[in-house]
Design a protein around this motif. Structure first.
Motif, PDB file in Angstrom:
ATOM      1  N   SER A 218       4.479  -2.195   6.431  1.00  0.00           N
ATOM      2  CA  SER A 218       3.566  -3.317   6.905  1.00  0.00           C
ATOM      3  C   SER A 218       3.389  -4.405   5.894  1.00  0.00           C
ATOM      4  O   SER A 218       2.921  -5.359   6.209  1.00  0.00           O
ATOM      5  CB  SER A 218       2.196  -2.890   6.999  1.00  0.00           C
ATOM      6  OG  SER A 218       1.978  -2.056   8.356  1.00  0.00           O
ATOM      7  N   GLY A 219       3.991  -4.030   4.641  1.00  0.00           N
ATOM      8  CA  GLY A 219       4.206  -5.131   3.654  1.00  0.00           C
ATOM      9  C   GLY A 219       2.744  -5.452   3.114  1.00  0.00           C
ATOM     10  O   GLY A 219       2.497  -6.520   2.397  1.00  0.00           O
ATOM     11  N   THR A 220       1.855  -4.456   3.024  1.00  0.00           N
ATOM     12  CA  THR A 220       0.819  -4.315   2.428  1.00  0.00           C
ATOM     13  C   THR A 220       0.458  -4.671   0.990  1.00  0.00           C
ATOM     14  O   THR A 220      -0.130  -5.319   0.289  1.00  0.00           O
ATOM     15  CB  THR A 220      -0.238  -3.358   2.898  1.00  0.00           C
ATOM     16  OG1 THR A 220      -0.360  -2.966   4.293  1.00  0.00           O
ATOM     17  CG2 THR A 220      -1.747  -3.571   2.426  1.00  0.00           C
ATOM     18  N   THR A 221       1.377  -3.879   0.347  1.00  0.00           N
ATOM     19  CA  THR A 221       1.618  -3.888  -1.215  1.00  0.00           C
ATOM     20  C   THR A 221       2.574  -4.751  -1.790  1.00  0.00           C
ATOM     21  O   THR A 221       2.795  -4.828  -2.939  1.00  0.00           O
ATOM     22  CB  THR A 221       1.929  -2.343  -1.500  1.00  0.00           C
ATOM     23  OG1 THR A 221       2.940  -1.799  -1.076  1.00  0.00           O
ATOM     24  CG2 THR A 221       0.711  -1.534  -1.101  1.00  0.00           C
ATOM     25  N   THR A 362       4.335   4.714   7.725  1.00  0.00           N
ATOM     26  CA  THR A 362       5.698   4.348   8.086  1.00  0.00           C
ATOM     27  C   THR A 362       6.886   5.527   7.768  1.00  0.00           C
ATOM     28  O   THR A 362       7.512   6.031   8.450  1.00  0.00           O
ATOM     29  CB  THR A 362       6.154   3.141   7.665  1.00  0.00           C
ATOM     30  OG1 THR A 362       5.296   2.241   8.044  1.00  0.00           O
ATOM     31  CG2 THR A 362       7.662   2.776   8.623  1.00  0.00           C
ATOM     32  N   GLU A 363       6.789   5.844   6.351  1.00  0.00           N
ATOM     33  CA  GLU A 363       7.726   6.768   5.790  1.00  0.00           C
ATOM     34  C   GLU A 363       7.600   8.274   6.403  1.00  0.00           C
ATOM     35  O   GLU A 363       8.489   9.061   6.590  1.00  0.00           O
ATOM     36  CB  GLU A 363       7.247   6.772   4.383  1.00  0.00           C
ATOM     37  CG  GLU A 363       7.873   5.929   3.447  1.00  0.00           C
ATOM     38  CD  GLU A 363       6.630   4.719   3.477  1.00  0.00           C
ATOM     39  OE1 GLU A 363       5.763   4.630   4.182  1.00  0.00           O
ATOM     40  OE2 GLU A 363       6.868   3.864   2.542  1.00  0.00           O
ATOM     41  N   THR A 364       6.408   8.739   6.811  1.00  0.00           N
ATOM     42  CA  THR A 364       6.143  10.098   7.269  1.00  0.00           C
ATOM     43  C   THR A 364       6.440  10.244   8.670  1.00  0.00           C
ATOM     44  O   THR A 364       6.589  11.164   9.147  1.00  0.00           O
ATOM     45  CB  THR A 364       4.545  10.527   7.122  1.00  0.00           C
ATOM     46  OG1 THR A 364       3.764   9.975   7.901  1.00  0.00           O
ATOM     47  CG2 THR A 364       4.152  10.415   5.711  1.00  0.00           C
ATOM     48  N   GLY A 459      -7.837   4.784  -2.458  1.00  0.00           N
ATOM     49  CA  GLY A 459      -7.168   3.544  -2.336  1.00  0.00           C
ATOM     50  C   GLY A 459      -5.782   3.650  -2.697  1.00  0.00           C
ATOM     51  O   GLY A 459      -5.282   4.776  -2.883  1.00  0.00           O
ATOM     52  N   ARG A 460      -5.171   2.679  -2.341  1.00  0.00           N
ATOM     53  CA  ARG A 460      -3.760   2.555  -2.766  1.00  0.00           C
ATOM     54  C   ARG A 460      -3.853   2.528  -4.198  1.00  0.00           C
ATOM     55  O   ARG A 460      -4.392   1.894  -4.965  1.00  0.00           O
ATOM     56  CB  ARG A 460      -2.961   1.403  -2.281  1.00  0.00           C
ATOM     57  CG  ARG A 460      -2.952   1.404  -0.862  1.00  0.00           C
ATOM     58  CD  ARG A 460      -2.477   0.276  -0.307  1.00  0.00           C
ATOM     59  NE  ARG A 460      -2.702   0.098   1.307  1.00  0.00           N
ATOM     60  CZ  ARG A 460      -1.354   0.267   2.070  1.00  0.00           C
ATOM     61  NH1 ARG A 460      -0.335   0.538   1.423  1.00  0.00           N
ATOM     62  NH2 ARG A 460      -1.580   0.194   3.321  1.00  0.00           N
ATOM     63  N   ALA A 461      -2.550   3.187  -4.747  1.00  0.00           N
ATOM     64  CA  ALA A 461      -2.410   3.337  -6.312  1.00  0.00           C
ATOM     65  C   ALA A 461      -2.676   2.142  -6.893  1.00  0.00           C
ATOM     66  O   ALA A 461      -3.132   1.751  -8.012  1.00  0.00           O
ATOM     67  CB  ALA A 461      -1.100   4.300  -6.477  1.00  0.00           C
TER      68      ALA A 461
END
Ligand code: ATP
Ligand code: MG
Length: 580
Positions: A218-221, A362-364, A459-461
């Motif tokens: 998604s390009g969130t990070t 997406t990766e999983t 949260g995201r790292a």
């Protein structure tokens, strides 16, 4: 506030696909054996999703009920979808494309998209759905990375977004336009080509390790990554559709995600068809009355949606749902972002069922951690690992991995080996390799596990806030903020502070009927302090009409932070229009 557990009764437990006994006995070999496979040991997603159902006499069952933007409705049976997939596969091979070719789509949720996805996989080629709202640059860069050979699109999208650079992409050999007749130069009209093509096609004898799909994150990070997925993933889609979404043959099922994102393919095409449900496909975008109307009028039984949509429904208030009858709904699930406890409970009040949060990436390729139908729900928790999935909370530093104790925050990690695991980040081997440390796949998300085995997203790292020795996850703070009656959505970031290291700053969007004011800010901060304590509560709250989000509905905290600190915005190819 601690939210009370939502218990499940015996009837619900007994009716669920996933029971304790099933959980105890599960293994991936048995899950694979429940599928057909191809003669000679091959495995192809489309054989499992369509052909075996038709062969078993279910050809007349509706596979897709398509709801057009204009209010039309079209039913496509399993037999018709299988035929369309075969025709599409024939169109590809008639144009000289061979197994392994890369087929992209850039269209809305129209029936041809589904035929194209399935026809591509049937032909042993690789499918990459793109979100139709992307601009020319994001489309071009994704097609360059994936060396796209074929594009399925509309005339309008082609002229605006592809034609200006088409000649620069040497790999692009065929452009199929959703049209019944005239098309731009060097393009082929799809419908006439499909009508002229033979209606049967021998499914490519793919192996479980053959490439099937490339999905961009998604390009969130940051810059989106192209995750490579294989035909063997269908084993996970079958099992997770069955266990995490409780799909039963013949169910009416609605996944609201667009296939441009992995959810809209894994659970908007593959898992539902493999589990032989009737899926609702709505061409239109979110609209409150339309959505409530679909749930009621189509008799949706299983509904898979996202927190951003749930919060939009919540924003309109409970009364907006009152005129509708949701008695057919059996199971509600949510993915994509943390689901605030408030949202879980709201589902219970409005639909008579709680939302079941689940987690994956997406990766999983498929759902990893879920609140399954037979589980008691602790609002705010993502649930427990599905059968066949080993998840852990680890601390990875300098290449060494330590497993954390229960209650301790660490990185959410998975033991590699489930069938839908990505096999590569396209052209980014080093980045892919970095995900695997000490026998774990590291997700980049922070979470903790409680004593009962439930996982809680922190949260995201990248988004973790370190303030005066506290580790603060944005999700906890955001959930407290949206408990305030005025707050519809919240995003929390850390900003540098000389004494504390970082302090918490919050951005909130208000519910209808509330206006920004200093008094309201004080009131919201007061509630947050009461819930979280002064060290964790936001130091500052600013009001926004809307928060910056990806087109898949994820809040882009990194963008708020970059703007706050005057840093470059980075890749914003997936950003929805927003206000600065
Ligand atoms: P990028 O990797 O490009 O930054 P992204 O991570 O948002 O984008 P996706 O693969 O679409 O791309 O999203 C997966 C991420 O979404 C997860 O890693 C997690 O951060 C978040 N997510 C998904 N489901 C949940 C959930 N139930 N609770 C909390 N977070 C979730
Ligand atoms: Mg990610």
């Amino acid at each position: 506030m601690t939210w009370p557990t939502i218990p499940k009764d015996e009837t619900t437990r007994a009716a669920a696909n996933l029971t304790d006994a099933v959980r105890a006995q599960f293994n991936w070999e048995d899950a694979r054996a429940m599928l057909d496979g191809l003669p000679g040991g091959g495995l192809n997603i489309v054989h499992e999703a369509l052909d075996r159902h038709v062969a078993a006499g279910h050809g007349d069952q509706v596979a897709i009920r398509w709801l057009s933007k204009d209010g039309d409705q079209r039913d496509i049976t399993y037999a018709a979808l299988a035929t369309d997939a075969a025709r599409f596969a024939n169109v590809l091979t008639e144009h000289g494309l061979k197994p392994g070719a890369r087929v992209y789509s850039l269209v809305g949720r129209v029936p041809e998209l589904y035929a194209a996805a399935l026809g591509t996989l049937k032909a042993g080629m690789t499918f990459t759905p793109l979100f139709a709202a992307f601009g020319p640059e994001p489309i071009k860069s994704r097609m360059e990375i994936g060396e796209g050979n074929v594009l399925v699109t509309t005339e309008a999208l082609y002229r605006k977004k592809i034609a200006p650079w088409r000649k620069e992409l040497a790999s692009l050999r065929l452009v199929l336009i959703l049209s019944d007749g005239n098309v731009p130069e060097d393009c082929v009209a799809l419908r006439p080509a499909m009508d002229a093509a033979a209606d049967s096609f021998e499914t490519a004898n793919t192996t479980p390790d053959d490439m099937a799909l490339i999905h961009f994150t998604s390009g969130t990070t940051g810059k989106p990554k192209g995750a490579v997925h294989v035909h063997g993933a269908v084993v996970a889609h079958a099992a997770t559709g069955r266990f995490a979404l409780d799909l039963k043959p013949g169910d009416i099922y609605w996944c609201t995600a667009d296939p441009g994102w992995v959810t809209g393919t894994s659970y908007g095409i593959i898992a539902p068809l493999v589990n032989r449900v009737t899926m609702i496909v709505d061409e239109a975008e979110f609209d409150l009355d339309r959505w409530y109307g679909i749930l009621q009028n189509q008799g949706v039984q299983v509904w898979y949606t996202a927190p951003t949509a749930i919060r939009m429904l919540m924003r309109a208030g409970k009364d907006a749902a009152k005129p509708y009858d949701f008695s057919k709904l059996r199971f509600l699930a949510s993915v994509g972002e943390p689901l605030n406890p408030e949202g879980v409970v709201w589902g219970q009040e409005v639909f008579g069922k709680p939302f079941h949060d689940n987690w994956w990436q997406t990766e999983t390729g498929g759902i990893m951690i879920a609140n399954t139908p037979e589980m008691d729900i602790h609002p705010g928790s993502m649930g427990k690992p599905l059968p066949g999935i080993e998840a852990g909370i680890v601390s990875a530093e300098d290449g060494a991995v330590r497993e954390c104790n229960s209650g301790e925050i660490g990185e959410l990690a998975l033991r590699p080996g489930w069938p839908s695991m990505m096999r590569a980040y396209l052209n980014e081997q080093a980045r892919y390799d970095k995900c695997f440390v000490g026998g774990w796949y590291l997700s980049g998300d922070l979470a903790m596990q409680d004593k009962d085995g439930y996982f809680w997203f922190v949260g995201r790292a990248d988004d973790l806030i370190k303030s005066s020795g506290h580790l603060i996850g944005p999700f906890e703070v955001e959930s407290a903020l949206i408990e305030h009656e005025a707050v519809a959505e919240a995003a929390v970031i850390g900003i540098p502070d000389e004494t504390a290291g970082e302090v918490v700053k919050a951005y909130v969007a208000l519910n209808p009927g509330f206006e920004p004011s200093e008094a309201l800010e004080r009131d919201i901060r007061g509630l947050a302090r009461k819930r979280l304590g002064a060290a964790v509560a936001p130091r500052e709250i600013v009001f926004r009409k809307q928060l910056p989000k990806t087109r898949s509905g994820k809040i882009m905290r990194r963008l708020l932070k970059a703007r706050e600190l005057g840093l470059p915005e980075g890749d914003i190819s997936t950003l929805e229009a927003d206000e600065k």
